[in-house]
Each structure stands twice: as C-alpha cells, then as structure tokens.
Write an enzyme that holds these catalytic residues in place. Structure first.
Site, PDB file in Angstrom:
ATOM      1  N   LYS A   1      49.278  48.740  43.158  1.00 47.98           N
ATOM      2  CA  LYS A   1      48.688  49.570  44.211  1.00 47.98           C
ATOM      3  C   LYS A   1      49.156  51.014  44.101  1.00 47.98           C
ATOM      4  CE  LYS A   1      47.885  45.800  47.413  1.00 47.98           C
ATOM      5  NZ  LYS A   1      48.612  45.004  48.416  1.00 47.98           N
TER       6      LYS A   1
ATOM      7  N   LYS B   1      35.165  36.077  36.273  1.00 52.40           N
ATOM      8  CA  LYS B   1      34.826  35.405  37.511  1.00 52.40           C
ATOM      9  C   LYS B   1      34.233  36.389  38.510  1.00 52.40           C
ATOM     10  CE  LYS B   1      38.978  36.099  40.031  1.00 52.40           C
ATOM     11  NZ  LYS B   1      39.898  35.874  41.001  1.00 52.40           N
TER      12      LYS B   1
ATOM     13  N   LYS C   1      35.314  40.790  44.187  1.00 53.38           N
ATOM     14  CA  LYS C   1      34.928  42.047  44.815  1.00 53.38           C
ATOM     15  C   LYS C   1      35.302  43.223  43.915  1.00 53.38           C
ATOM     16  CE  LYS C   1      36.173  44.915  48.650  1.00 53.38           C
ATOM     17  NZ  LYS C   1      37.533  45.277  49.057  1.00 53.38           N
TER      18      LYS C   1
END
Ligand code: TRP
Length: 333
Positions: free
Chosen positions: A113, A197, A200
């Site tokens: 992050k 896969k 989002k």
C-alpha cells in the site's frame, strides 16, 4: 450450542462481483449455519484511503445490502458495521502498545500500500493489522475465513493475541486460525481478459449489481483466440476461461453444446459469448433485484445494523472488560 466462533470483515469499497460471490460469499452463507458468525463491514479500515463522507456512507449501505441479498441472514449471523462497535478501537489502542514498528513495517500489505499510495503512508495503514487483530480477537474468534492476500494479516493477529496472553499471563484470547474451504467449496472464477482470476483490482470483474447492457458489453469484449483448426485440440487459456465461466452459470447441456462445436471446429465465439452473457444476466438478475429492494428499505437496513451492533457490542464489551482487568485498569470511582 457451543459452536466455534468465526469473524470476518469486508471493506466497503467496490461492488461484489462473480469472483467474490463464488470465492467467498457463498461460503459465508453456508457457514452461518454451523458457526457462531460475526460478519462486519470494515468502515474504519477503509479510512486509510480517505473516502469522502458520501462515498463512505454509500459504500457501507451497498455492501450491507449486497451481503443480505446474497443470503447472509441476520437471524443466524451477527452482521454489523465496525464503527458501531467502538470497543474495537479501544482494544486496538491497547494492542498498539505491544505492536512494534519493525514488524508492522515488514508486512507485505503495508509495503504494497505504501508503494501504491506514496503520498498517503499514514499511521492507520501501518497499524492496519493491529485493528484487524482487534476485530478478530474481541469476539474471541476461533476461525477467520481468509483469502491469500489476508494470510499475513491473520498471522499478525495470531501473534498479537498470543503476545497479549503471555504478557498478562492469561488465556483471554483464543489463537485464531485460518478457515480454509476445501477444494469443492472453492470455485475460482476466471477473468475475461485471457488469464488469471476475476478480481476488482484486475479490472476484469462482472459485478452482481451490474446492469445487463454492461454485462453484455464486457462479455462480448472477452479475450478469445483465432479458433481451433484441428478436431479435439486443447483450448487456449482464454477460451478455457470462457468455458469455466459457462460451467459456473449455464446449464450443463449448454456447455456440452459449445464444447461439441469447439471440438468439431465449428464454434463461433460470438455465439458462445452471447449465450454466456445471457446466462450471467439470468444468474445475477434476481440478486440485483433483491439488492435494489433492500437498498430502498431504509428501515430494514437500519434494523439489521442496530440489532447487529447490539449483539456485537455485547460480545465486545465482555472481552474488553476482561482485558481491562488484566491490564490493571481499576476505576477509582
Ligand atoms: N483486511 C480485510 C480485507 O482487506 C478486511 C478485514 C478487516 C478483516 N478486519 C478483518 C478480515 C477481520 C477478516 C477479519 O479484506
């Protein structure tokens, strides 16, 4: 009566998509029968990315409505909003005193992050695993259903729980374990972009709350190949993915039909995609309708949130009182 306790948090960002649905939500719905479940919307965690008040509120409502529409039953599971149970932030404060800068800085999710939002490397981001640990252990969870990306955070929760127990020479916290679904319960939904896969962040997801027009557009744009030139040839990854998606949402004979066409080199991917899009729409339609109904029913949403927070507060307060005793807080009045 003595069912093991399960805790899981859901960040109120983005919509549920077919990948979440088959990967996790369907399993939550099953778990609520066999475990003492606490499912909550992690709105405090989501503050690390500085949402506007409007976005935060809309996100929380949407996620709550989506989970209810998918079958999370407030009569069976305790479903609540994290910020409605302030006890968790108190436990977070106590746990922070024994969480070390070095170990927090080393977690992959923090590093990840920090790399993604270098302009906003805040302390909440650093102590994210501490708040998550508090979420879990405040209800004395035995199990936490986690995907790969949360494994390390759960490992930290185990560490903080064990550390607290040791420091105060107690067994107040059970050490939470990952809850993994076995192979047949886990349906991996592929993406429409030829690999990997559905997710989002991968930008290849079809949401449950997506309108039919948009579903058609996304499916028609799915990656394929130039088509088979020899009978019974193996499928490319992209085409295999389309078949996998079809197996998930379409009837068996529909899949057989297109498989036969493929094997005889007669397939037209455009036709297959049209069928796939309609079957995805048929699958998601009732869920979409239900989400809309729930979103409109403010009174129902309020009731679910209130009753959930009452149950969660009761459980949290009980643990917190034990913790405060152990720490040595004694009220002077
Ligand atoms: N960190 C989780 C995520 O990003 C959300 C979360 C917060 C959570 N608290 C939790 C998950 C407690 C499981 C248990 O998806």
């Amino acid at each position: 009566m003595n069912k093991p306790t399960v805790v899981s948090g859901i960040r109120p960002t983005g919509f549920l998509h077919l990948g979440n649905y088959f990967g996790a939500v369907r399993n939550f719905v099953r778990m609520q029968n066999d475990y003492h479940c606490f499912f909550f919307i992690a709105d405090i965690h989501s503050l690390t990315t500085h949402p506007t008040p409007e976005n935060l509120q809309a996100g929380v409502k949407q996620v709550l409505a989506e989970y209810l529409a998918c079958g999370i039953d407030p009569e069976k599971a305790t479903i609540f909003i994290q910020s409605d149970v302030p006890e968790v932030t108190e436990l977070y404060t106590f746990l922070n005193m024994n969480a070390y800068l070095g170990e927090l800085e080393r977690t992959t999710s923090f590093k990840e992050k920090a790399r993604k939002q270098p302009e906003n490397v805040n302390a909440g981001l650093l102590t994210y695993p501490v708040l998550m640990a508090a979420d879990i252990i405040i209800h004395k969870a035995n199990f936490v259903p986690v995907g790969k990306d949360q494994e390390q955070n759960l490992e930290m929760a185990r560490k903080f729980a064990g550390r607290f127990n040791r420091i105060y020479n107690s067994e107040v916290f059970p050490i939470p374990r990952p809850f993994t679904f076995d192979g047949k319960d886990m349906i991996k939904v592929p993406g429409l972009d030829g690999s990997g896969k559905m997710g989002k962040s991968e930008g290849n997801a079809i949401n449950l709350y997506e309108d039919p027009k948009s579903i058609r557009k996304k499916v028609m744009r799915a990656v394929t190949d130039t088509g088979p030139t020899e009978q019974n040839s193996p499928k490319s990854e992209a085409v295999e993915n389309l078949f996998t998606l079809m197996k998930i949402v379409s009837k068996h004979d529909v899949v057989e039909h297109f498989d036969g066409l493929y094997n005889r080199c007669e397939i037209r991917y455009g036709d297959m995609k049209k069928q796939l899009a309609e079957d995805i729409i048929a699958f998601t339609n009732p869920i979409r309708t239900r989400i809309d109904e729930i979103l409109k029913d403010e009174a129902y949403l309020a009731k679910v949130a209130r009753e959930g927070s009452e149950k969660a507060c009761e459980s949290a307060l009980k643990t917190l009182n034990e913790v405060k005793q152990l720490i040595g807080f004694k009220s002077l009045f």
